[in-house]
Structure formats: structure tokens, C-alpha cells
Enzyme design. Sequence first.
Site, PDB file in Angstrom:
ATOM      1  N   GLU A   1       1.028  -1.538  -0.042  1.00  0.00           N
ATOM      2  CA  GLU A   1      -0.152   0.273  -0.058  1.00  0.00           C
ATOM      3  C   GLU A   1       0.749   1.229   0.493  1.00  0.00           C
ATOM      4  O   GLU A   1       0.478   1.904   1.098  1.00  0.00           O
ATOM      5  CB  GLU A   1      -0.768  -0.013   0.818  1.00  0.00           C
ATOM      6  CG  GLU A   1      -2.083  -1.345   0.967  1.00  0.00           C
ATOM      7  CD  GLU A   1      -3.086  -1.069   2.041  1.00  0.00           C
ATOM      8  OE1 GLU A   1      -3.050  -0.532   3.231  1.00  0.00           O
ATOM      9  OE2 GLU A   1      -4.275  -2.038   2.090  1.00  0.00           O
TER      10      GLU A   1
ATOM     11  N   GLU B   1      -3.516  -9.359   0.183  1.00  0.00           N
ATOM     12  CA  GLU B   1      -4.698  -8.672   1.455  1.00  0.00           C
ATOM     13  C   GLU B   1      -6.041  -8.677   1.851  1.00  0.00           C
ATOM     14  O   GLU B   1      -6.061  -8.301   0.309  1.00  0.00           O
ATOM     15  CB  GLU B   1      -3.455  -7.350   2.067  1.00  0.00           C
ATOM     16  CG  GLU B   1      -3.630  -7.889   3.072  1.00  0.00           C
ATOM     17  CD  GLU B   1      -3.101  -6.346   3.936  1.00  0.00           C
ATOM     18  OE1 GLU B   1      -1.811  -5.948   3.627  1.00  0.00           O
ATOM     19  OE2 GLU B   1      -3.828  -5.652   4.699  1.00  0.00           O
TER      20      GLU B   1
HETATM   21  C1  GAL Z   1      -3.943  -2.555   5.025  1.00  0.00           C
HETATM   22  C2  GAL Z   1      -2.643  -2.877   5.382  1.00  0.00           C
HETATM   23  C3  GAL Z   1      -2.492  -3.413   6.861  1.00  0.00           C
HETATM   24  C4  GAL Z   1      -3.101  -3.523   8.172  1.00  0.00           C
HETATM   25  C5  GAL Z   1      -4.598  -4.188   7.719  1.00  0.00           C
HETATM   26  C6  GAL Z   1      -5.478  -3.502   8.274  1.00  0.00           C
HETATM   27  O1  GAL Z   1      -4.104  -1.942   4.205  1.00  0.00           O
HETATM   28  O2  GAL Z   1      -1.740  -3.281   3.841  1.00  0.00           O
HETATM   29  O3  GAL Z   1      -1.116  -3.310   7.679  1.00  0.00           O
HETATM   30  O4  GAL Z   1      -3.145  -1.699   7.969  1.00  0.00           O
HETATM   31  O5  GAL Z   1      -4.982  -2.637   6.451  1.00  0.00           O
HETATM   32  O6  GAL Z   1      -7.060  -3.605   7.714  1.00  0.00           O
END
Ligand code: GAL
Length: 829
Positions: free
Chosen positions: A430, A522
Amino acid sequence: MINLFLIKPLKGFWIIGLILFLGACTSSTIVQKESNSRKQSFNQNWDFYLSDLKDEDSISDQTQWKSLDLPHDWSIETAFDKQSPVGHGGGYLTGGLGWYKKDFTVDKQDSSKRISIHFDGVYCNSEVWINGHYLGKRPNGYIGFEYDITPYLNFGQTNQILVKVDNSNQPNSRWYSGSGIYRNVWLKKTEKLYVVNWGTFITTPKVSKDQATVNVVTTIGNDNNEEKTAVLRTRVLKDGQEITQSEKEFLISSKANQELEQQLEINTPELWSDVSPELYTAISEILIEGNLIDQKKTNFGIRNFRFDLDKGFILNGVQTKIKGVCLHHDLGPLGAAVNTRAIERKLEIMKEMGVNGIRTAHNPPSPELLDLCDQMGFIVMDEAFDMWAHAKNPHDYATVWEQWHKKDLEDQILRDRNHPSVFMWSIGNEIPEQWSPEGAEIGRELSAIVKGLDTTRVVTAGMNPPIHVNNDEVTIQFEDTAAEPNALAGSGALDLIGYNYAHQTYEDHQKNFPNTPFIASETTSGLQTRGFYEFPSDTTKIWPVRWDLVFTQGNEDNTVSAFDQVRTPWGSLHEETWKIIKKHDFLSGMFVWTGFDYIGEPTPYQWPSRSSYFGIVDLAGFPKDVYYMYQSEWTDTPVLHVFPHWNWEEDTLVDLWVYYNNADEVELFLNGESLGVKSKEGDDLHLMWRVPYEKGTLKAVSRKDGKVVLEREVKTAGIASELSLTADRSTIYADGEDLSFITVGVMDENGVIVPRAADQISFTIDGPGKIVGVANGDPTNHESFKGQTHKAFNGKCLVVLQAGREKGNMVLTATAPGLKQSTINIQIK
Ligand code: GAL
């Protein structure tokens, strides 16, 4: 086009080591560390001082220093503090500045050798001196580094190494980083003709069932004052048996490095995969006139893979769905301090759930994690950065990006490129500039750095998301960004489009990115507190309502229902994303945020919450219920999981969920009366009954073809009467590192766990070991992880025992007011 709405823009901002000394260094059932005369553990007998040194005198004033062994994380010993500058991201613990020193001698007989010191990772901004000589600085807290100390050593006399660690500028991380020399340290001794650090690169350019070609590039260094003629012999072993070798004579100039390439053929290779992680060992030997000068072992695996536009991830010709989880590096109550057994336990719990993929969020992991992934069979996305030139936090890595990113990334690739478990390099998570021409440019630069050192794996990045999604209405705008060279996703830098979230767009991936395969880097970000439930369970809660709005709708005690019903606005429920990924072959797989809870980022709450709610498993390592949904889908293990507990107010309308597999139907009984038979329909992943509560026994029976597969009972617990202790391993090794994880249960007189018990439990230990951590999985608990007492949370608590270096029996006693105490014996051998 520049995006208008992001789903969630930027929030706040080896192998087995050499087993020449088998007995002495076993710290777990699987992993042995590299520990021979070439590379010795340098962890013991350090002194530590948590503050800046005022003057030179304070170095010698021993009263200021505390003796300890590494790895060491000082932050985990600090108190939770609402005012802590690390903030909620770092779990309200404290950073700071600390010094380490160690006196040591190197034998006179080694004075012709090359001696170096190798740090696997220091968080952060380490500076190192030997005998007053400055060796250098390394800002990055996650990469290993090494200094040649030969010229500054006094052989046969006392030498002093001094390390300054500065983690005082906060905040510098979005999660708990830990502070100090939290990974292993090694002293390396070689002749002055040697294989350099990370100096082997093993690839398998041709792999078939019948034969594999193994290409070995070895970098040799010559620190001698004269040129040398020698032979490089590379031997390949399988299960300790040599199967082939190759020799090459070489001439190397004085003070030079030289790369040598060798090719070896292996007949009927045993291929590495997630289900059969077969490993080979290459032994690189340097010989002069037949005398062995240096010997280095490298584990490797033989496998081939590709990411296919239509068929997803193909491993050794077999279509393989990546069922992965993202993991941060902390080890719950042990903090960031590396412990091989603790990492192994984490991975065992994941393996049992059916996980076959790990994403090292969002930094280079410890070498031990990758060794374990090689041995246990995990498909790893090895990630480099959480930010590039643009910061997410005022003092984060962006402040040193310009000067350090090339070196840090190169070192990560050099360090990790022999691990068969590593399949994907992620150049970032991100990244704020992912939407801009700058992002495209940096992406191409980083990808070129990776490709300059390894072309056998794919480059990806976790993008949030790669195409534009309207946050609130979840309206998808398919703009031409997909092919947009002015954004990271379209820049040509990536071999694999990594989606963070945006599951609504996955089915259109082939339309948006016709030429680049898919990975969900993710997903999910569901939220749960283990053992806490709210009804009705079939309404979805979006917590927080929007990523940038202060969250006010939560529960007073900062709990979140453990039904799969609460998610972040950028995420999905657990079932939602998996249903999509499961459906299409071209969707190669996913990495759920997260496998385990971690310290920091307690979304949706802030203080007093200090650890995450995202985990499928809590911070103590106790599975939440959704663990069994994945297990029912991701394994062949027969699953029948009924929840919640059965202690409610009379007449409460209770929702009962059942996760099951390997069966056609489930019948539920309450106090002997059938509540009916149900089966999953369509893409259902659970069953639900809504039942007025009546104290007693619930029984679930799963059947296939009319035959009972499994039966499970959930009983109403009476009042708490005793403690139960269960060890994950009742025999551990006397190596000063090994661990036994003890689950403490608060039980009624019939041995039924009391589901909401919160008794204060105290621990004492007798014998050659100690308590190194206590935890209970409650994200709001402010007791020390390092105490001798801890509250139970929803009936459970965890105590971590560590062996000393003496053999014997260690006895743990747990007591709590009003409850019968319990003891357990752990044998240390
Ligand atoms: C994502 C991020 C992670 C964590 C997660 C929580 O966007 O890459 O590090 O923050 O959100 O939902």
C-alpha cells in the site's frame, strides 16, 4: 486518471543450518541452527543499558548495565502507556534508545583468520563499534548485516563490541516493531579464502520428473595479500547422502571477489511443494592441494512454478490454490525477540488450519521463519517495504529511503533467494505513491533491482487496490488505470497484480489486467474477540464505519463479536472473500489479514485496546471460531465445530453456528431433543440454528451417507472450581531457548471450561527453567506479558516456559483465589 475514491487510502500514517553440532544446538523439533566453527552463536552474555550513554565512563561503569542473552526486545518489557509516542500502531508500548556491549576473546591461533560479526536484525538505526573503531550504521530494522572485524581484533585478548540502537523517534511503524537486538547474532570465522556472506545462489533452471539441472553460483572472497589457486567443490546431498558433485579450479587475485558457476544434474529429483517440502543441501567447499579451506552449506529445493492467466498458481504442474495468511513478526508475549520454537508453533497452528501460504507483512522476516517455511511447506510472499519515499508515519523508513532502499532490497534478495519457500517478492505494501508516475518509476526501479539478482521468481506489490473502487457505495469504476503506465499497477514493474482488499473487483481481473496474473496479497480484515458473541449473528457490522472516522459505535469493553459478522469498511467477512477466490481458477489465491493477532493496530478501537482484532488466532495462540471455517474448507481433516458456548440467560435467543466438512448433514440436539437436520446449500460455509437458551447439553452430529462422522457436545458450565494445565510439549531441550506453551483453563467441577471466566491466576516455577511470557488473547489487557500473574480471558490463559541449560524437571504451579490449584511437569532433556 487519478483515482477519486480508494477503498482504504493510507492510514495514519536459510538450510537448516549446519548441523555439525547436532546435540548442542537443537532448539526445536525441526530446526537446527547453523552453529559450527564457521558460524557460532554470539547471543550469550551481553550487557544492556536502556538510555543514552553520557560519556565514555558510563561504558565501564558496570552498575548501569544489565546482563542478558540475545535475542532481546526491550519494548515488550515496558508498560502500556496511553501517552506513549508509538501510539496505537505500536500497541502503546515504548521505544527509546539503548546500548549493548559484550566482551569476548578470539583465540590467538585464529589470528590468521577472517572474523566477522553478523546481525540478523536490529530494530533500529543500529551503530556498531569494535574496540572503539566505528563499523557502521544500519537504519533498517529488519534486514541482516555483517561487519568484517578482523583488522580491529586483539587476538588472545579481551575485545569489546558496542552497539547503539535508536528507536526513539516515534512513531516510525504502523505495527509493533519491538526494540533492540531482537534477532540472532553470529560470529563467523573463516580462512581468508572463503565463500562470502550470502555467497551462494542456487537455481534449478530445468526441472522434470526425470531430471533436474541445478545451477550453483558461488562468490568467493580472497582477503589474502597474494593471489590463490584453489578448487571449488560443490556436493549435493539428499537426506545426508551425497548424490552428485562438481569441481572447478580457479585462480583468484588478492583482495578480490570472484563468481564461479557450476551445473549439476539430479536424476528423479524429489520435488519441493507445500505438501511435500523435500529439501536438498549443497555443500560448497574450497580446497587448496586437497586441504579443506572453507565449507558452507545451503539448503535448496527443486520445484517449478508459474502464475497462469487462466489457471492461477501451478506448482510442479499441479494447480495449487494459495491459501495464505499475512503475519507480522511479533510472537505475542515474547514480543519481537526471535525464538525458533515460538515461530514454529505459530506456523504449526497455521498448517493445522490448512494454510499453505505466508506473506511476511510488511518487511523481510527472520531467517528462522524462512527456514521453517522451507521445512514445513509454505508458499511465501517475501515483502520488502511498507513505504517508499512517502511516509506513512513521521519517522518511518521514508526518511532514509533515498540513501538505503537499494542496499536494503539487494540484501534481502541476496539473503533469501535460495529458499524454496519464497515464490514472490513483494516490493511494497500500500505504497502511497502507487497511483502516480513517481510510483510507476520507483516500482520499475525496484523491480529491476530484484531482477538483477533473481529472475526465477515473480515481483508483485500489495496495492490498495490496483484499480479504483468507490469506497462507500462499493461502486466499481473500471477506468483505464489497469493499463495505465503512470501508476504502479500498469507500470510493467509487476509480474503479478497484488490486490489488497477490493474483493468486489476480483471477478473482473481478467478484463482489467488481461496480461498479468492475479494474487490477493491481502484480504478480509474481519474483526473478532475470541469467545465473545453478539446476537443476532447474521447482521453485518462495519467497524469503523469509514477508515478516517473516529469510531464511536463499539462496545464499552472494546469487544467484537466472534461470529464472522464484523468487518472493516475496506475489508470483507471471512466467508465473503474465500467464496470468490474458491470459485475461479484464475484467482491464484489469497493472504488473509491476519493469521494471528499482533501487538498494535487495535482497529476498530484505540486505547485501552493495544493489540489487533484481525487474527484468526488470538495473541496467545488460541483459535477464534472462524479458524474452523478455514479448516473445514482448507483441509481434509474432519471438522465439526459448534459455537458459541452454552452459558446464557434463560430464554435468550441464541444463534448457534456450525462449521463442518466431509459430511452431508448435521443434526443438533438440545438436552436430547432434536433441533432438526441441516445441510449447507449453494456456497454456504456454515449452518445456523436460532434457539431459545435452556441450560444443559447441546450435541451436534455430522453424518455422511447416514453414518456418523463426528459428534461434538457443548455443555453449560457451572461455577469455576479448578484450573487445568495442558502443555503443547511436555519434553523440551536444555538449550536455554526451547519453549513449552501451557494452556491454562478455568474449569467447573465437571471439567467444563467456564466460558467467560476472568480469574486472576498466579504462577510459580520450580526447576531449571523460567516463565518468559504470559498472555490471554484479550486486546485490552494491560498486565505485563513478562509477569508471574495474568488474568484468564474467556476461560483461558497462556504461560510460556523456557528451558535453561540444565537437564531436569520443571514444575509449573497455577493458583487462583477460590480455585483448586494445578501443577504440570515439563521434562528438560
Ligand atoms: C491494510 C494494511 C495492513 C493493515 C490492514 C488492517 O491496508 O496493508 O498493514 O493495516 O490494512 O486492515
